[in-house]
Every structure is written in structure tokens, then in C-alpha cells.
Design an enzyme around this catalytic site. Structure first.
Site, PDB file in Angstrom:
ATOM      1  N   TRP A 191     -25.738  11.785  -6.973  1.00  0.00           N
ATOM      2  CA  TRP A 191     -25.160  12.278  -8.220  1.00  0.00           C
ATOM      3  C   TRP A 191     -24.828  11.180  -9.224  1.00  0.00           C
ATOM      4  O   TRP A 191     -24.568  11.467 -10.395  1.00  0.00           O
ATOM      5  CB  TRP A 191     -23.868  13.041  -7.915  1.00  0.00           C
ATOM      6  N   ASN A 192     -24.798   9.914  -8.820  1.00  0.00           N
ATOM      7  CA  ASN A 192     -24.187   8.917  -9.700  1.00  0.00           C
ATOM      8  C   ASN A 192     -25.016   8.601 -10.946  1.00  0.00           C
ATOM      9  O   ASN A 192     -24.471   8.342 -12.010  1.00  0.00           O
ATOM     10  CB  ASN A 192     -23.837   7.635  -8.932  1.00  0.00           C
ATOM     11  N   GLU A 250     -33.378   3.802  -0.685  1.00  0.00           N
ATOM     12  CA  GLU A 250     -32.486   2.920  -1.437  1.00  0.00           C
ATOM     13  C   GLU A 250     -31.085   3.358  -1.088  1.00  0.00           C
ATOM     14  O   GLU A 250     -30.626   4.419  -1.510  1.00  0.00           O
ATOM     15  CB  GLU A 250     -32.764   3.031  -2.936  1.00  0.00           C
ATOM     16  N   CYS A 254     -24.623   1.648  -6.840  1.00  0.00           N
ATOM     17  CA  CYS A 254     -25.010   0.841  -5.668  1.00  0.00           C
ATOM     18  C   CYS A 254     -25.183  -0.625  -6.036  1.00  0.00           C
ATOM     19  O   CYS A 254     -24.911  -1.501  -5.221  1.00  0.00           O
ATOM     20  CB  CYS A 254     -26.306   1.390  -5.063  1.00  0.00           C
ATOM     21  N   GLU A 286     -18.789  -0.935   1.455  1.00  0.00           N
ATOM     22  CA  GLU A 286     -18.963  -0.690   0.033  1.00  0.00           C
ATOM     23  C   GLU A 286     -17.800   0.138  -0.505  1.00  0.00           C
ATOM     24  O   GLU A 286     -17.454   1.178   0.042  1.00  0.00           O
ATOM     25  CB  GLU A 286     -20.269   0.055  -0.216  1.00  0.00           C
TER      26      GLU A 286
END
Length: 458
Positions: free
Chosen positions: A134-135, A232, A266, A363
Site C-alpha cells: 500500500w505504501n 522486493e 523500504c 526495519e
């Protein structure tokens, strides 16, 4: 998770959507497979015209699309509009270069293999499933869709459940751009339906951008089915600052690199590794700049940082910060959710991170920066590489020898010197280690979705 638009700035449910049934999904796969049988034979010029026409629509509708993205996942209107226009640029890039990238590769002297003619030919794989996050609800998809369609493949999109309007818009804009029915379809399905789709023999490859667990799952299924994948995954990107760096420029860029997309990227810089000679100067200016950012309504032009996209996402960030603080880390700014509706979290800087804290290697998907003081180049590289991720990396130095060390020794798919990691259509994009494998963008990205067939003519 229900398939729904929930405004992250308010927490209000805007619209819900009905999930496709298993039968409807099978029918759509059938449509895609049949379309590929004819679409794969269309000339590059025809595909390019369709992609240019679709890019025209996206540019024309960029303002409306930006508002839709902001409503669904909370990014600022300015960044949402920039994303829509970036997608159009990427589409035009592949429309203009695909034929060149996929041209036959003849052996200069075929007689060395006993042939009159010998070459490699790129041909499309077929129906490609994309599982997307969604980002960056348009750009992540377009990095796959534009090259895949130009190569002669057809696409199925399983988008994140919180951006269904963006997902449906993508199918609609390709249709209105003139692509035949079945070339690009959105499947409104839950994660549990991904496996049967991947195991359908008519689906030939998959690409995923998302979390490491999601990538492991897709890779395992496709491995069992012997199907090609591009992954990814996450990143915990280092941002190294050495004594010769322009500290003011490094600070200014560092702020953007950390809070871009409300900190949910990311390739955002997350771990700021600063040489002791400039640590105090950098830390002071960085904290001041982060503290000065305006957190608020993402539709307001004065807002720098909007809400996180989901309530769970904010909870995850809070847990990582709490873990660090309980272990003795120091919060230099931010660190506490504001008392307001929506899933907001302030720009935060934390120092004195130790190896036993989760934040050291995990992260943080939100506007939280961790600061590390290092004594020299060797320690900087050691800390930078002390993570299982290897997506992007950044280093600031004017020393040629240091620059070469960073280029060669940073364990990442990308290294940006005196700048921040950015994806460009012209450059390959992807990671190493647990950040995934394969490449998107550039000539490498389109070739991922092709069979390189060896041709030998006696």
C-alpha cells in the site's frame, strides 16, 4: 483484513468492497490466459501506443488520483501527485525503450557453434501475478506493469487490502487507455487466495513487493511450482556521514530520506551512522530539523508528515520504540503518539541503540530515525552491514578512497553517494540478502518477465 478504504487521518471507514469468489478468480485467470495468447503477438509499436495513451490519462487525472491515494493511505497530496506523474514517466520510458531492450542478441560469428545463425530472443512468460503493498499504491504496481505489458505479458494484481480504490483505478485506466480486456486485471482477494492463484498452471510468474514473511511464502509456493519470482522486500537502510561531508546538505537530505512517505518506504534511510568528528553537529541539526516538521492533515499543503497508513502499523512502530527505550536508548525528539484522531506518529530520533535492541536490526516502518556514533570508516561499514537486509544505502563523503570503499563494501542492491536512495526508471532497482532478489526498472526489469530463448539455425 477486510477489503476497505479506511482514512488513516481520521480512522473512519469510507467504503468497503466485496471479495471475489474462487470461481470468479478462476474465470479471470482464464480471461488473462486467453488474452495473452493473442496479445503476445502484438507489435511493440502497438503496445507502446497503448501505454502512451494510458500515461496521458494518468497525467490528466493526477490531481484526482492524488486525492484518492491520500484518502486511502495518508501520504501528502504533493507526494501523491508526484507519484502519479512518476508512473506516467515510467510508462513512457518503457514505451520508448522496450523494443530496444528486447532486441535479438545475435552471436557475432555463428560458425563457432556450427550454425549459420545463432541468437538469443526475449519472449514473454505469460500471465504474471503481482502482489503489491500500500505504501506506493501506484508506483509499486507500475514498476511491474509497464515493463511486463511492453514485453507482451498480461498482468493480474493482488493489491493490499487497504487501497482497493487505487487497485481498481489501475485496471480501469489501462482499459480506458485501450488495452484489450484481460491484459491487466485487479483481483480483490484476501491473502489466503494468493496460493491457489500461484498454483494455477495458467499463471507463469509472480512478483512481490512487501514484507519478508510475505516474500518467503510466495517464493516457497513458486519454488514448489517451479515458477519465476521477483521479490522486493524490506530494508533497514544505512545513511553514513563522514567528516569530509557537507554536514548541512547531509542533514537536509537526511530529513527527507527518513520521513518521505510519512516514513513508510523500504528505501527510506533508517539508521544514521555518523563519524564521531561530526556526530554532535549532525545530531544537533538533525534533531532540530525533525522536531520542526509539521505533522497533520495530509491534504493540507502545510503538512510535512501525515498519518501512518494503518493502526497496526503505528502499533508496530510504538513497540519498537518502547523496546529500545526500555533497554536504555535515548529519545532526542518525538517518541509519543499525539492525542488526536487518526494514526499519527511524530518524527522521532533515538540514540544509544545497542545490539540487543530490536531496532538495531529490524526495519522501523515509520518516521523514526536511529543515530549511531562511529569512530572510523571500518566501524561505519560494520554497523551499516549489521542487518539481514540489503536494499538501499547512502554515504556522505568527499574522500575518493572512502567513496570507493562504500561503493564496494556496503552490502546493498543500491548505493547512493552524497544523496538519498531514489528509484529511477533508468536504473535497476532491487536488493540482496533478505531484501529479496531480481531487479525492477531499467532494461533488467523488463527482461525479468521474459524467457531468453536460444536460437540455433544450421
Amino acid at each position: 483484513m477486510a477489503i476497505a478504504t479506511i482514512n488513516p487521518a481520521t480512522g473512519d471507514t469510507v467504503k468497503t468492497f466485496t471479495e471475489l469468489t474462487e470461481s470468479e478468480v478462476r474465470d479471470r485467470i482464464g480471461i488473462a490466459h486467453e488474452r495473452w495468447r493473442s496479445y503476445r503477438r502484438t507489435p511493440f509499436a502497438e503496445r507502446a501506443a497503448l501505454l502512451h495513451a494510458t500515461a496521458d490519462l494518468l497525467e490528466k487525472e493526477a490531481d484526482d488520483v492524488a486525492r484518492m491515494m491520500t484518502t486511502e493511505m495518508g501520504k501528502t497530496l504533493a507526494s501523491a501527485r508526484a507519484e502519479a506523474l512518476k508512473c506516467a514517466k515510467g510508462m513512457r520510458y518503457y514505451a520508448e525503450h522496450a523494443e530496444e531492450f528486447l532486441a535479438d542478441e545475435p552471436l557475432p560469428d555463428p560458425s563457432v557453434v556450427g550454425a549459420s545463425r545463432a541468437l538469443g530472443r526475449y519472449q514473454p512468460l505469460g500471465v504474471v501475478l503481482a502482489v503489491m503493498p500500500w505504501n506506493f499504491p501506484l508506483w509499486q504496481v507500475m514498476r511491474f506493469a509497464a515493463p511486463a505489458l511492453m514485453a507482451g505479458n498480461v498482468g493480474l494484481l493482488k493489491h493490499a487490502s487497504n487501497v482497493p480504490q487505487c487497485a481498481l483505478y489501475l485496471e480501469d485506466v489501462f482499459r480506458r487507455g485501450g488495452f484489450p480486456e484481460g491484459c491487466f486485471q485487479t483481483l480483490l482477494v484476501s491473502s489466503k487466495q494468493v496460493e491457489p492463484i500461484l498454483r494455477d498452471p495458467r499463471v507463469t510468474a509472480a512478483t512481490l513487493t512487501g514484507s519478508e514473511p510475505a516474500g518467503r511464502s510466495v517464493a516457497a509456493i513458486c519454488g514448489d511450482e517451479v515458477k519465476h519470482t521477483v521479490l522486493e522486500l524490506g530494508g533497514s537502510d544505512p545513511y553514513v556521514v563522514m567528516p569530509s561531508a557537507d554536514v548541512d546538505s547531509a542533514v537536509k537530505t537526511a530529513v527527507t530520506a527518513r520521513v518521505q512517505n510519512n516514513g513508510q518506504s523500504c528505501i527510506a534511510a533508517k539508521r544514521f551512522i555518523v563519524h564521531t568528528d561530526v556526530y554532535d553537529e549532525f545530531a544537533g541539526k538533525f534533531v532540530e530539523a525533525m522536531r520542526a516538521l509539521t505533522v497533520g492533515d495530509p491534504t493540507d499543503d502545510a503538512t510535512d508528515v501525515g498519518p501512518l497508513a494503518t493502526e497496526q502499523g503505528r502499533t508496530d512502530v510504538e513497540e519498537l520504540v518502547a523496546d529500545a527505550v526500555s533497554g536504555g536508548a535515548k529519545v532526542l525528539c518525538g517518541g509519543e503518539r499525539p492525542d488526536r484522531a487518526g494514526w499519527f506518529y511524530p518524527p522521532t530520533v533515538i540514540s544509544e541503540i545497542t545490539r540487543d535492541m530490536r531496532m538495531y536490526t529490524e526495519e522501523v516502518f515509520g518516521p523514526v530515525a536511529s543515530l549511531f556514533r562511529v569512530a572510523d570508516l571500518e566501524e561505519a561499514l560494520e554497523v551499516a552491514n549489521a542487518t539481514s537486509f540489503g536494499l538501499g544505502s547512502n554515504a556522505w563523503s568527499q574522500d575518493p578512497d572512502e567513496i570507493e570503499r562504500f561503493i564496494s563494501d556496503l552490502e546493498a542492491g543500491q548505493v547512493f553517494i552524497n544523496g538519498m536512495t531514489v528509484s529511477y526508471p533508468e536504473l535497476p532497482f532491487g536488493g540482496v540478502k533478505r531484501s529479496g532478489y531480481g531487479r525492477e526498472l531499467s532494461s533488467h526489469g523488463i527482461r525479468e518477465f521474459c524467457n531468453l530463448k536460444t536460437v540455433w539455425v544450421g
